[in-house]
Design a protein around this motif. Sequence first.
Motif, mmCIF file in Angstrom:
data_model
loop_
_atom_site.group_PDB
_atom_site.id
_atom_site.type_symbol
_atom_site.label_atom_id
_atom_site.label_comp_id
_atom_site.label_asym_id
_atom_site.label_seq_id
_atom_site.Cartn_x
_atom_site.Cartn_y
_atom_site.Cartn_z
ATOM 1 N N GLN A 99 -0.886 7.961 12.192
ATOM 2 C CA GLN A 99 -0.084 6.775 12.470
ATOM 3 C C GLN A 99 0.585 6.242 11.210
ATOM 4 O O GLN A 99 0.858 5.061 11.103
ATOM 5 C CB GLN A 99 -0.970 5.677 13.059
ATOM 6 N N GLY A 104 -9.632 8.567 11.052
ATOM 7 C CA GLY A 104 -8.716 7.437 11.002
ATOM 8 C C GLY A 104 -9.089 6.432 9.951
ATOM 9 O O GLY A 104 -8.321 5.536 9.654
ATOM 10 N N LYS A 105 -10.263 6.598 9.383
ATOM 11 C CA LYS A 105 -10.646 5.679 8.308
ATOM 12 C C LYS A 105 -10.258 6.269 6.968
ATOM 13 O O LYS A 105 -10.086 7.485 6.837
ATOM 14 C CB LYS A 105 -12.162 5.455 8.325
ATOM 15 N N LYS A 106 -10.191 5.411 5.994
ATOM 16 C CA LYS A 106 -9.866 5.890 4.662
ATOM 17 C C LYS A 106 -10.957 6.829 4.166
ATOM 18 O O LYS A 106 -12.133 6.675 4.497
ATOM 19 C CB LYS A 106 -9.732 4.708 3.701
ATOM 20 N N ASN A 119 -0.684 5.831 8.453
ATOM 21 C CA ASN A 119 -1.560 4.939 7.697
ATOM 22 C C ASN A 119 -2.120 5.699 6.512
ATOM 23 O O ASN A 119 -2.482 6.855 6.638
ATOM 24 C CB ASN A 119 -2.690 4.424 8.585
#
Lengths: 1198, 143
Positions: free
Chosen positions: B11, B118-120, B13
Amino acid sequence: MEPDVSIESGCMIRIAVLPVGDMPRSNMRDYVSMLLRLNKIELSSISSFYTEHQKSPFAHQPWENGSLRFKFLVGGAQPSAWEDFQSNRKILGVIGLCHCPSSPDLGAVYEQFQGIRKAYSSALVEKCFAFCPSDSQVQLEDGGKKGNNLILFPPADRQTQEFHIQTMMQDLAAALLMEFEKYVLRAESAGTILKTPLDSQTSLGSEEVIKAKKRRLGRAQKTIGDYCLLAGSPVDANDHYSTAIELARLTGDVFWHAGALEGTVCALLLDRMGQKDQILEEAKYRYYDVIQLYRRVPTVSFELQAALKLARFLCRRELAKEVVDLLMSAADGAKSLIDASDRLVLYVEIARLFGNLGYERKAAFFSRQVAQLYLQQDNCWAAISALQVLAMTSKAYRVQSKGTNARSHSFPNELRLSHLEGGKLNSQSIVSLFECQWSTLQMVVLREILLSAVRAGDPLAAWSAAARLLRSYYPLITPAGQSGLASALSNSAERLPSGTRCADPAVPFVRLHSFPFYPSQMDIIKRNSGKEEWWTGSIPSGPFIYTPFSKGDPNESHKQDLIWIVGEPVQVLVELANPCGFDLTVDSIYLSVYSNNFNAFPVSVCLPPNTSKVISLSGIPTSVGPLTIPGCIVHCFGVITEHLFRDVDNLLIGAAQGLVLSDPFRSCGSTKIKNVLVPNINVVPPLPLLVSHVVGGDSAAILYEGEIRDVWVCLANAGSTPVEQAHISLSGKNQDSVISIGSEILKSALPLKPGAEVMIPVTIKAWQLGLVDSENSTNKNLTGIIGRTSKEGSSPMLVIHYAGPSQYQEEVQTIEPILPPGRRVVVPLHVCVLQGLSFVRARLLSMEIPAHIRETLPIPVYTDEAVSDEVPVNETKADCLVKIDPYRGSWGLRLLELELSNPTDVVFEISVSVQMEDPTTSDGETSDFHYPKTRIDREYSARVLIPLEHFKLPVFDRSFLPKETKRVESSYGKHSNFTERHSKAELNASIKNLTSRIKVRWQSGRNSSGELNIKDAVQAALQTTIMDILLPDPLTFGFRLSRNKFSTGPLDAQQNARSHGRHHSGEDGRTKVLNCSILAHEMTPMEVLVRNNTKELVKMSLSITCKDVAGDNCFDGDKATVLWAGVLSGIRVDVPPLQEITHSFVMYFLVPGEYTLMGSAVIDDASDFLRDRARTDSSNEPIFCSGPPFRLHVLGTA
Amino acid sequence: MIVCVAVVGLQNNPLYLQSFTEADDALKLHYIVHCSLDVIDERVNNPKKTGSTMNETFLGLLYPTENYKVYGYITNTKVKFVLVTTDLDVKDADVRSFFRRFHSAYVDAVSNPFHVTGKKINSVFFAERVRDIVKSFGTNTTV
């Protein structure tokens, strides 16, 4: 550098548009907008205004399809240093705009216009447009001398005005065209000296002068070409440019060469209008040449400008790479630009082009560069520009203000939809959550927005930026920074008018905590129209609070509808979190409702740093209909914002997925709660509302165990409709303790009008402590109950179902009448039970009164003339309590001893009453017999003796014995079980009968009184003692005087007495004491009777002892006072089962007085049964059995 | 010299962004990486339809900016890798091999059962490995 340049700008005639006189802003905007539409005037339309004075130099003027283009510079511009080089940079016309109503003196206006136009020396045509003149102004002007330059537009509608302006512009265009012709003709013939700032640097050596002369021709040709373009004649322009290019090449005039080449491209475009794709390659090719040429020129700005022009020309998706290369190299070139404003223009253009290309991030990046350049200029206008530019970038960085968001929040329908969707997030918000992770960039942008807004003096924008910064990035900001932002918020708010709203919420974070469903006092129950008991079926019945069958999928439970009632305040719990490091004061917070049928009450809250708080927001629904609560309106930091629950929900979901920096609630230590969904709320018309309170206070009534008290419950109708139906039932624990409810009083008070109230008496008897708790365990051991205080929830509750009229008062026009729901009020009868008197022990005691020895054995025949001289009881009914124990042969009194203790700190008075069957009445009527009160001081225990009169013995029989002697039970085998059980039951029944007639009432203080519920306890306690008392001795001893003769079957008589006259006492014997008195110094023949009560033969050795009043043995010893004849000790006799034997002896009393005779026996070869009765363990130990004492009264002979 | 590598998620990000310069230009590098997403988006949305480049993960030079060159790479899960370098003449083969090694390091990092998609990426080991790969970037040509 100039903004907004393109290849085509070479053919645009610049016209300065200036306001003259007093010009209101809105009018200016109006007039300018009308003017701006006329940026292209067809050549064909101006022919009527055009007069050819001499032969036109524009031989190839396309009169049919050509046009003149205008570029209006609103507000004017400084003359450019490069206007000789590019004629299109010259301002060739000036238009003044005047709004006559605000500037009455047209003369002055014209003067002013003349002054202004002097600044534009290059202008060839000037006009002043005066709008909406008054009649007087028109008349004045008619006689004036302003010539054609002041043009009055009469007041008219917009369309007419536009037409007028168009006409005037056509006139102006024609004038310009004629001026261009004049200029070109003059330039061709005489030539002008054309200079650029580049030329001034060269020294004017002789060689240079010659060179300059040669160049002049080429430059003149280029300029003529420029004018041809302006005049809309590309073919002519091309001709002149070609000449110019040749000349420039020869003279090495690179700059002008490039300029001419640029002109040819413009001419090409103009000529081949609408065929852009075909000439794309050629134009591009030529333009790269232009850029190459410009690159050789000392000033870099023309190269960059050319690059921008080409980029704009090429700007489309397919050529993105080329455009990007051009733009990036242009951006690199920015460093060599000296002038900051040039750089500004460059960045603006680059940003715009990237934006057109769809590269929004790059556009944003360059916009930010623009903003930074603006911020370097230290003035308010630059700051405003910076703010505007940054506002544009904020979309790309996903930090845009909600106010600019297209999806405005003023659509409640949409909101409701999204709530109905449940937990689903729309993809938009998900993406924005993801993009939120560019926090480094976002924070920088927001900070710049804040800075520029502060500088620009836009407090609302500053507030909004600070709010966004604080709300989204508080975890990345130091506490000091957070406080700084907070003060920025407050400072901005100070400059805002109070009540300003901002679309961007700041802190605190607000989430929905819960909807407290109606408190039990106000439950709404759907009415079941078919049933009399309308409340049944609407709530889950059965013993379980939660039944798995009543509700469907637990996931659907959130779909539950909530009913709110018009006019009744409701509450919603929300949780506020302040994750920042400063004290947050929320001036007011209230529920935001769009449907206009809710009055919300504001609350103010103060949140210390890093805390969260659950607060209750209340309000009153005002009208019927659906109601949605999308969020809260928060007034904090001087600005009103709306905090939507949905936003925070999204945020929390993001936090859960790790997309968002931090969960504000968790960081404040709040526990994670399930995502609360807003139920569908429906507001219904008013219902009755019963409010209850217990008279004398709602606090718990403190009662001692067994205390009986009347509680008055006051029910008031606080609603606005009458209560027409009501029904009281009980629920909760200890329902038994409610003895009576005055439901008739309630019924008779119906209908209960609004405001009316009714009092209902409820009688409560405090329950036994511990009984509830220990009912599972054995209840035999009740003596050790420790006092416990009342636990919460153990009180019974009154449940009152009530309903108003069966139709709404203001009938809502519906097809079927809707039955309004009923309600339920739960009145908890708070009772705190203290341990009162406690029962310690109960025992059955027996008291023996020795019988007198006389001629007969005492035969208990009731006589009315009973004289009481031996038993110290009243001769009333208590007399009959004393009776002969048939198996002991003595007078006995049975007493029930109750041991009660008072662990409390008050004094109790006990009164015991026994319900007696009146022996005189045969119909079994009962009467109570009261014993005197007993007082038990606090922390003392006392025993209450209850003489038992009518204690019924079971029919006595041997089989009765073994049941007590459990150890030998096995020897009796099964056949005894039945009788055993039978007689036990009979015994139990008689005990129960007894205990049920005993009532122990207590009283403490003035108004607490009650009854001790000891039935079970007494019954249990008696089981243990009763056997010792009631079991017959194995042997019965009796004495009698045998002076007259032996009476026959005295024991038979005794038995008769026992069998039919249980209540009789043997008082009759006493009356005969005088008749058969024993005299001293006289031989007294006596008999001892021994009866065997067992069914076995008993062998024994019988002994008789006689004692005087001092208790000394009278037979033996030195001072024996009694002489005797016959055997008195060691008489070996065998007594057959259930038979009796007599043994005679004679006594001679030396001293008159009281003597006591006692028979005793040592039983040989005792059976196990006897041993057991005697409670001996060893088998060889002799069993000793002694009878009761018998008294003798020996009279003196004197 | 490689000045920055970044991993950008599905996304867009940022999942990982590491600069390798002493200078305090992290913000600038953030901007460069952020801006490069425009080009990546464009290339992903308008793929050249030729068969040979259909499955090409290497996106090549995204754009030159100032003194930097920005290269891109996209995995089959649409996770983007961005490389910012100051070297002016970089061989494509070097960059490709760099991205290949970087990709395997990334795969290892997200295969960690404790990593949440999806997390750092916070793995120290990953950072270490990336540092090694970056260090060996220039030397790889001689091998």
